[in-house]
Design a protein around this motif. Structure first.
Motif, PDB file in Angstrom:
ATOM      1  N   ARG A  98       0.981  -1.103  -0.082  1.00  0.00           N
ATOM      2  CA  ARG A  98       0.069  -0.024   0.097  1.00  0.00           C
ATOM      3  C   ARG A  98       0.797   1.270  -0.180  1.00  0.00           C
ATOM      4  O   ARG A  98       0.513   2.221  -0.786  1.00  0.00           O
ATOM      5  N   LEU A  99       1.927   1.343   0.777  1.00  0.00           N
ATOM      6  CA  LEU A  99       2.966   2.406   0.835  1.00  0.00           C
ATOM      7  C   LEU A  99       3.525   2.695  -0.444  1.00  0.00           C
ATOM      8  O   LEU A  99       3.695   3.675  -1.088  1.00  0.00           O
ATOM      9  N   ARG A 100       3.703   1.618  -1.202  1.00  0.00           N
ATOM     10  CA  ARG A 100       4.420   1.680  -2.505  1.00  0.00           C
ATOM     11  C   ARG A 100       3.487   2.221  -3.465  1.00  0.00           C
ATOM     12  O   ARG A 100       3.778   3.041  -4.219  1.00  0.00           O
ATOM     13  N   LYS A 101       2.313   1.885  -3.457  1.00  0.00           N
ATOM     14  CA  LYS A 101       1.267   2.140  -4.371  1.00  0.00           C
ATOM     15  C   LYS A 101       1.050   3.769  -4.275  1.00  0.00           C
ATOM     16  O   LYS A 101       1.054   4.497  -5.113  1.00  0.00           O
ATOM     17  N   ASP A 102       0.967   4.027  -2.884  1.00  0.00           N
ATOM     18  CA  ASP A 102       0.595   5.495  -2.464  1.00  0.00           C
ATOM     19  C   ASP A 102       1.873   6.334  -3.026  1.00  0.00           C
ATOM     20  O   ASP A 102       1.754   7.442  -3.528  1.00  0.00           O
ATOM     21  N   ALA A 103       3.132   5.708  -2.922  1.00  0.00           N
ATOM     22  CA  ALA A 103       4.303   6.467  -3.282  1.00  0.00           C
ATOM     23  C   ALA A 103       4.366   6.577  -4.724  1.00  0.00           C
ATOM     24  O   ALA A 103       4.652   7.870  -5.204  1.00  0.00           O
ATOM     25  N   ILE A 104       3.850   5.585  -5.648  1.00  0.00           N
ATOM     26  CA  ILE A 104       3.703   5.853  -6.867  1.00  0.00           C
ATOM     27  C   ILE A 104       2.829   6.800  -7.241  1.00  0.00           C
ATOM     28  O   ILE A 104       3.104   7.796  -8.201  1.00  0.00           O
ATOM     29  N   GLN A 105       1.571   6.946  -6.687  1.00  0.00           N
ATOM     30  CA  GLN A 105       0.591   7.943  -6.951  1.00  0.00           C
ATOM     31  C   GLN A 105       1.114   9.278  -6.740  1.00  0.00           C
ATOM     32  O   GLN A 105       1.035  10.245  -7.657  1.00  0.00           O
ATOM     33  N   VAL A 106       2.026   9.476  -5.653  1.00  0.00           N
ATOM     34  CA  VAL A 106       2.516  10.885  -5.522  1.00  0.00           C
ATOM     35  C   VAL A 106       3.757  11.218  -6.424  1.00  0.00           C
ATOM     36  O   VAL A 106       3.772  12.127  -6.837  1.00  0.00           O
ATOM     37  N   ARG A 107       4.304  10.102  -6.907  1.00  0.00           N
ATOM     38  CA  ARG A 107       5.385  10.179  -7.980  1.00  0.00           C
ATOM     39  C   ARG A 107       4.828  10.670  -9.281  1.00  0.00           C
ATOM     40  O   ARG A 107       5.215  11.520  -9.979  1.00  0.00           O
TER      41      ARG A 107
END
Length: 185
Positions: A98-107
């Protein structure tokens, strides 16, 4: 190993599992794991966002326990703590994902800004707006925008990836950026 088929069903607000076995009688381990499903589902239900995620995580835990049946403690009183240790690892993996997915969205948001999509950096609400705006695009348009902004593709490379001519991709990209600007004003 028997064919262990898991079917999630809703019951009393917490996901439950029915098990079906084919070609083989139920073993003691499988019977114990079936009994552990509801407590595991409750464990995940209290820690994850949705009952579907909880059911998936509980089923994944049972699947891991079945795969690693040789490393499971022999003493019945040790199985429950061991199973919840595996469940904790599944939960941690889920949270990392989930953190990776959120980080990807921010990126993606930052990349869209740098690509000149006209989106201003803002709060979490703005990130949610961006997510919905991207989801409103057609699949090909969204793919072109994200390939260019997120993966660093040129428009020609993105066109080849989605099987369009470069001209069509350029038009779609321009229109998609315009729609994103309009939706995110």
């Amino acid at each position: 190993m028997s064919s262990f088929v898991k079917v999630a069903a809703e019951g009393r607000g917490v996901p439950r599992m029915k098990t079906l076995y084919r070609d083989e009688p139920q073993t003691n381990l499988e019977a114990t794991l079936v009994e552990l499903f509801d407590p595991l589902a409750s464990y995940f239900y209290r820690r994850l966002d949705s009952s579907e995620d909880a059911a998936d995580a509980a089923a994944e835990t049972i699947e891991i326990l079945l795969r690693k049946r040789r490393s499971i403690p022999k003493a019945p009183e040790d199985l429950r703590p061991f199973a919840f240790g595996v469940a904790r690892n599944v939960l941690l993996h889920s949270r990392r994902s989930r953190l990776r997915k959120d980080a990807i969205q921010v990126r993606l948001k930052v990349e869209l800004l740098s690509a000149g999509a006209g989106i201003s950096v803002g709060s979490a609400e703005r990130a949610t707006e961006l997510k919905f705006a991207l989801e409103s695009l057609s699949v090909k348009d969204r793919e072109i925008v994200t390939l260019v902004a997120w993966e660093g593709f040129s428009l020609g490379e993105a066109a080849r990836a989605v099987k369009l001519t470069p001209e069509a991709a350029r038009k779609r990209y321009s229109r998609a950026r315009q729609r994103l600007r309009e939706q995110l004003k």
